[in-house]
Enzyme design. Sequence first.
Site, PDB file in Angstrom:
ATOM      1  N   LYS A  35       0.795  -1.308   0.033  1.00 15.95           N
ATOM      2  CA  LYS A  35       0.178   0.021   0.037  1.00 15.95           C
ATOM      3  C   LYS A  35       0.699   1.038  -0.125  1.00 15.95           C
ATOM      4  O   LYS A  35       1.917   0.996   0.194  1.00 15.95           O
ATOM      5  CB  LYS A  35      -0.947  -0.195   1.277  1.00 15.95           C
ATOM      6  CG  LYS A  35      -0.161  -0.204   2.525  1.00 15.95           C
ATOM      7  CD  LYS A  35      -1.149   0.016   3.672  1.00 15.95           C
ATOM      8  CE  LYS A  35      -0.299  -0.091   5.071  1.00 15.95           C
ATOM      9  NZ  LYS A  35      -1.270  -0.547   6.257  1.00 15.95           N
ATOM     10  N   TYR A 252      15.062  30.330   7.833  1.00 16.64           N
ATOM     11  CA  TYR A 252      13.725  30.977   8.437  1.00 16.64           C
ATOM     12  C   TYR A 252      13.454  30.882   9.849  1.00 16.64           C
ATOM     13  O   TYR A 252      13.859  29.724  10.708  1.00 16.64           O
ATOM     14  CB  TYR A 252      12.777  30.361   7.552  1.00 16.64           C
ATOM     15  CG  TYR A 252      12.523  30.500   6.316  1.00 16.64           C
ATOM     16  CD1 TYR A 252      12.282  31.723   5.584  1.00 16.64           C
ATOM     17  CD2 TYR A 252      12.690  29.486   5.366  1.00 16.64           C
ATOM     18  CE1 TYR A 252      12.253  31.803   4.257  1.00 16.64           C
ATOM     19  CE2 TYR A 252      12.637  29.531   4.233  1.00 16.64           C
ATOM     20  CZ  TYR A 252      12.373  30.985   3.624  1.00 16.64           C
ATOM     21  OH  TYR A 252      12.248  31.078   2.117  1.00 16.64           O
TER      22      TYR A 252
HETATM   23  C1  LIG Z   1      -0.101  -1.527   6.710  1.00 15.57           C
HETATM   24  C2  LIG Z   1      -0.872  -2.880   7.134  1.00 15.57           C
HETATM   25  C3  LIG Z   1      -0.238  -4.098   7.428  1.00 15.57           C
HETATM   26  C4  LIG Z   1       1.374  -3.885   7.322  1.00 15.57           C
HETATM   27  O1  LIG Z   1       1.717  -3.298   8.710  1.00 15.57           O
HETATM   28  P1  LIG Z   1       3.319  -3.114   9.246  1.00 15.57           P
HETATM   29  O2  LIG Z   1       3.535  -2.543  10.498  1.00 15.57           O
HETATM   30  O3  LIG Z   1       4.054  -2.225   7.938  1.00 15.57           O
HETATM   31  O4  LIG Z   1       4.062  -4.456   8.861  1.00 15.57           O
HETATM   32  C5  LIG Z   1      -0.546  -5.302   7.812  1.00 15.57           C
HETATM   33  N1  LIG Z   1      -2.010  -5.197   7.995  1.00 15.57           N
HETATM   34  C6  LIG Z   1      -2.966  -3.981   7.579  1.00 15.57           C
HETATM   35  C7  LIG Z   1      -4.455  -4.439   7.660  1.00 15.57           C
HETATM   36  C8  LIG Z   1      -2.333  -3.102   7.286  1.00 15.57           C
HETATM   37  O5  LIG Z   1      -3.066  -1.992   6.913  1.00 15.57           O
END
Ligand SMILES: *Cc1c(COP(=O)(O)O)cnc(C)c1O
Length: 357
Positions: A35, A252
């Site tokens: 993702k 800044y």
């Molecule tokens: C993002 C996600 C993961 C992965 O989690 P990590 O901490 O990056 O290993 C697993 N399951 C779901 C449902 C997620 O949304």
Amino acid sequence: MPRPISATIDLAALRHNLAVVRRHAPHSRAFAVIKANAYGHGLDRAARTMRDADGFALLEIGPAVQLREAGYRQRIVLLEGFFDVRELPMLARHRIATVVHSREQLQMLRELAPAAVLDVLLKINTGMNRLGFNAAEVPAAVQALRSNPGVARITLMTHLATADEARGVAWQMTEFGRAAHGLKLPSSLANSAAILRYPETHFEWVRPGIMLYGCSPFADVVGSEIDLEPVMTLAGELIAIQNLKRGDTVGYGSMFAAERDMKIGVVACGYADGYPRHAPNGTPVAVDGRLAGTVGRVSMDMLCVDLSGVPDARVGSRVVLWGKGNPIENVAAAAGTVGYELMCALAPRVPVVEVGG
Ligand SMILES: *Cc1c(COP(=O)(O)O)cnc(C)c1O
């Protein structure tokens, strides 16, 4: 010459980290979580590099279909499921599995053509309280899926809130056990932290994300301590050097004032490249292989570094903002965030260089 900033993506490190997942969960299959553009690493690039993964997990239907059309045959699952009944035929046609977490989704599934073949991960709320059915609602939800002729494989799933923290997983495991009791269905619980710390969460399918990219999910451990290799290295060069007099200020808001005469370097990387604007003075930066710290407020296109500990630094010196030689976990901790957020924020304007392919 292009502006001297780039993100190197080490494909060999990605393959290595996937092997680490398999070593920790040898009896489970893994949905490689890709993702958020594979946590900023590039979805196509990550999928191609992990093409022998047992499955992929992501959010959007478009890229999921594209993976199918590109020839990927393993399981692909949408982690938030579908949002509209009109998506169902496409999911079935491409055999893309969907999370089902709500009564509304169950209701929409009744519109599924009887001959459709839709794989479902039934999401159970065991304490995260974002998505999913409570334990008491699960038997009816399973019954609805089992009696739906369009639904094929059913997997139970939940997400763990504190696998990386002292509270652990037992409290959610108990609730999951209550919900799954007697159903005889495959299960998926473990994120990276649970893969690394809690074998009892592994079941049939694990869901590694952050660890694939070489970042530790734990606040007190960096990836290299658990055999993970950083995949993304954000690096640039010093494009200018300034000699400050005692009392001179930087950037800044004059957020840094020199307490003595000192030399600072200017790096062509700012918040428009994805570097966190909130990084305070002293956020770690590696210059020519030596650890130094930022000074002054990060601006859109530049940040500044204290060169007191790097006397030989000059214009053109290599600067690692995070990655190999400067763990992203330490940069994130200094900036009050997590490696996840830094990786995901890598801006499209930063050129990407692949190595280890
Ligand atoms: C993002 C996600 C993961 C992965 O989690 P990590 O901490 O990056 O290993 C697993 N399951 C779901 C449902 C997620 O949304």
